[in-house]
Design an enzyme around this catalytic site. Structure first.
Site, PDB file in Angstrom:
ATOM      1  N   GLU A 314       0.832  -1.220   0.000  1.00  0.00           N
ATOM      2  CA  GLU A 314       0.000   0.000   0.000  1.00  0.00           C
ATOM      3  C   GLU A 314       0.862   1.263   0.000  1.00  0.00           C
ATOM      4  OE1 GLU A 314      -3.982  -1.444   2.309  1.00  0.00           O
ATOM      5  OE2 GLU A 314      -2.303  -0.881   3.604  1.00  0.00           O
ATOM      6  N   CYS A 407     -11.044   0.181   7.439  1.00  0.00           N
ATOM      7  CA  CYS A 407     -10.503   1.471   7.877  1.00  0.00           C
ATOM      8  C   CYS A 407     -11.126   2.644   7.127  1.00  0.00           C
ATOM      9  CB  CYS A 407      -8.987   1.482   7.722  1.00  0.00           C
ATOM     10  SG  CYS A 407      -8.398   1.011   6.081  1.00  0.00           S
TER      11      CYS A 407
END
Length: 646
Positions: A314, A407
């Site tokens: 990421e 998230c």
């Protein structure tokens, strides 16, 4: 207690910044009011049920009753499940400050009571370790204990500012005191958390309480990072070592010259560093932050404002490594970019930071939120093929009601709930309007109301409601994309010259004074830096702050956007479509259809060969990128190959 004007960043009396957030900021109508209404009526109210279904609340109940009849079992796949609860609480509290409702207030207080009950007597709180067999503070790389603590502290500040209640704040203070007893030179642990977040939260806790030790603890964590204290690989869930750059532990912030590693971690870290620079008047740190922000903007930001080009870890990629189809561009990274840039806007007073905020809000962030407020994107690519072969999981380009790693949804909720906070600021000279939405803004006795249909129309009318009996300056940000504008004051054409991105009107203002800014919203074609190999030879369509894309469902006969080239010499036209995607303005372009390939045809030809003719002209309809993927599956692309003009 109505403190909606006090948002996530609340500088104290000794904070050294060029600007401070406006003490009055309310959005009442228009584009962002609609998006915030969906957030208030759909996203936030459904949050507790989503958290219940995912096991987040069950974890807190189990931690609150460890000796219950059933053996405590942790629900979920990640150590940081608690943080989703705290982000939802923060979102709900900002919403309560904006528009109190009894049902939401009851949900908030019920979950606050649950969080309080789950805390250990010594102040420690993280259900993954409380319900498991692993020792706290032994897996700093992946454990996310300080990350969760940071989100709890931010939720506590929001709860206190919105309601005046101290119950959640007291939980956060006990946890902060426990952390202070564990971390530091000569203490049990002399290291940092793998996921920054606690740093900016500790600064806000200092601003809320005035306790210097919380600021000192934030400084410790920020200064300790970059010295290789983190271990990796052996921690739960990872058998690969991402390397120190992944969690920004390779160089101290003051020495770093490039944005690297996990994009959300990097940006949360820098948001905390910007807060520390403001509280300590640290010019060396300020210069480092400017340097890193410039690297991100020049080399590592997508046209949409999204960041993070690699699915692997990421992370940020190399300079100009910005593939459209493989863009990760996590929604949380866009949110973190807004948070960092806002702190830099306050710190420096420069308009360029709010230019990036605008681009990110309208495009790279909002694309992550479904039009219904109930479906989400974790990743935000700029190109999706008609038949993508994606691995199952959160990182797909299809809207999902919730994620295994959830998230992004509550993070988006808290940004939308606190959004007015990012629209205006005050300084010693007057009021600054960073973003444009109908509403009221002000501070220090100088208040205005704004009327606009932005981003669909470019007229922004600012009317003075109250002004002190002294000379003040009203500053309006001139967007970096704008090439034609006019400014009038009480009907008279004024000097429209911008300085550092600001149009400034100075005078002795009176109630009823009117300032009108007209921004030209002509559609335009944008080309990439030629170093961005992935989209060299392509163009993108923009209008005002909006990036546009071609979706397959809008093209004649369901034409695949991958089967066309765009004619850059043809004019662009706009069409208002109140019936489409909640009401949008589309852009119509001219292109040519690519000929079909024969089965088994070799896809490469000699350079000197005559290119195949493209006789068929097609009209292409582009929609705002933020609205894509709301009508089912289909191809999409932002960057469109440009036809050769000869």
């Amino acid at each position: 207690m109505n403190t909606a004007s006090i948002g996530p960043v609340h500088p104290g009396p000794n904070t050294v910044t060029a600007h401070r957030p406006a003490t009055l900021a309310r959005i009442s109508d228009g584009f962002w009011a609609l998006r915030r209404r969906v957030n208030a009526e759909a996203s936030i109210p459904e949050g507790p049920q989503r958290l219940e279904e995912a096991g987040n609340l069950a974890n807190l109940r189990a931690a609150a009753d460890p000796d219950g009849s059933a053996a405590p079992v942790f629900s979920g796949d990640f150590q940081f499940q608690d943080s989703d609860v705290y982000k939802w609480l923060e979102a709900a509290c900002w919403q309560l400050a904006d528009e109190p409702t009894p049902a939401l207030a009851a949900d908030v207080e019920q979950i606050v009571a649950l969080v309080s009950a789950a805390q250990r007597e010594d102040g420690y709180l993280q259900t993954y370790y409380q319900l498991g067999e692993r020792e706290p503070w032994t897996e700093l790389g992946w454990g996310h204990e300080l990350y969760c603590a940071g989100h709890l502290m931010q939720a506590a500040a929001a709860h206190y500012r919105a309601t005046g209640g101290r119950r959640l704040l007291d939980v956060a203070l006990r946890l902060a005191d426990h952390i202070e007893s564990v971390f530091g030179p000569g203490k049990r642990v002399d290291a940092v958390c793998g996921h920054p977040e606690v740093e900016t939260a500790l600064v806000e806790l200092y601003r809320t309480t005035g306790e210097q030790r919380y600021l000192d603890l934030a400084r410790y964590f920020l200064d300790r990072r970059g010295h290789g204290t983190l271990t990796s690989g052996a921690d739960r869930g990872h058998d690969r070592d991402p390397g120190p750059e992944y969690w920004q532990d390779h160089l101290p912030i003051r020495e770093a010259g490039e944005m690297v590693g996990h994009s959300v971690r990097q940006l949360y870290l820098l948001a905390g560093a910007a807060d520390l620079a403001a509280e300590s008047d640290d010019d060396e740190l300020r210069q480092a932050l400017v340097r890193l922000w410039q690297d991100m903007v020049s080399n590592k930001t997508y046209l949409t404002g999204g960041v993070g080009s690699r699915h692997d870890w990421e992370s940020f990629g190399d300079a100009h490594e910005l593939p459209a189809d493989r863009a990760y561009a996590e929604t949380c990274a866009a949110i973190a970019s807004v948070q960092f840039s806002w702190r830099m806007a306050l710190l420096t007073g420069e308009a360029r930071y709010s230019d990036l905020i605008e681009r990110t809000l309208f495009n790279g962030f909002l694309s992550g939120v479904g039009m219904d407020g109930r479906t989400w994107l974790y990743v935000n690519p700029l190109h999706l093929r008609a038949t993508p072969h994606e691995r199952p999981g959160d990182q797909t380009a299809h809207r999902t009601p919730w994620f295994r790693c959830a998230c992004c949804p509550p993070n988006a909720m808290r940004l939308l709930a606190s959004l007015p906070h990012y629209f205006a600021s005050v300084s010693g000279t007057g009021l600054h309007l960073h973003q444009y939405a109908t509403g009221k803004y002000g501070g220090d006795g100088f208040t205005v109301h704004v009327a606009t249909e932005y981003p669909w129309r470019g007229t922004v009318t600012v009317t003075v409601d109250d002004a002190p009996a002294e000379q003040r300056t009203l500053s309006l940000r001139l967007p970096a994309w704008c090439v034609r504008h006019t400014l009038t004051v009480n009907g008279t054409l004024a000097d429209g010259s911008a300085q550092d991105g600001w149009l400034r009107v100075t005078g002795m203002f009176q109630r009823g004074d009117s300032i009108r800014l007209d921004l030209g919203l002509m559609p335009r074609l944008t080309r990439p830096n030629p170093r961005v190999d992935a989209v060299r030879g392509c163009v993108a369509i923009e209008r005002g702050p909006l990036v546009y894309c071609l979706e397959q469902s809008d093209q004649p006969g369901g034409l695949n956007p991958d089967d066309v080239v765009l004619d850059p010499a043809a004019p662009l036209a706009v069409q208002e479509r109140p019936d489409l995607l909640g009401g949008v303005t589309t852009v119509i372009a001219s292109g040519r259809r690519l000929p079909s390939d024969e089965p088994g045809q070799w896809p490469y030809t000699p350079h000197e060969a005559e290119p195949r003719p493209l006789p068929e002209t097609v009209h292409l309809a582009a929609v705002p990128y933020y609205a894509w993927a709301n009508r089912g599956l289909g191809a999409m692309r932002v960057w469109i190959p440009a036809a050769e003009v000869g």
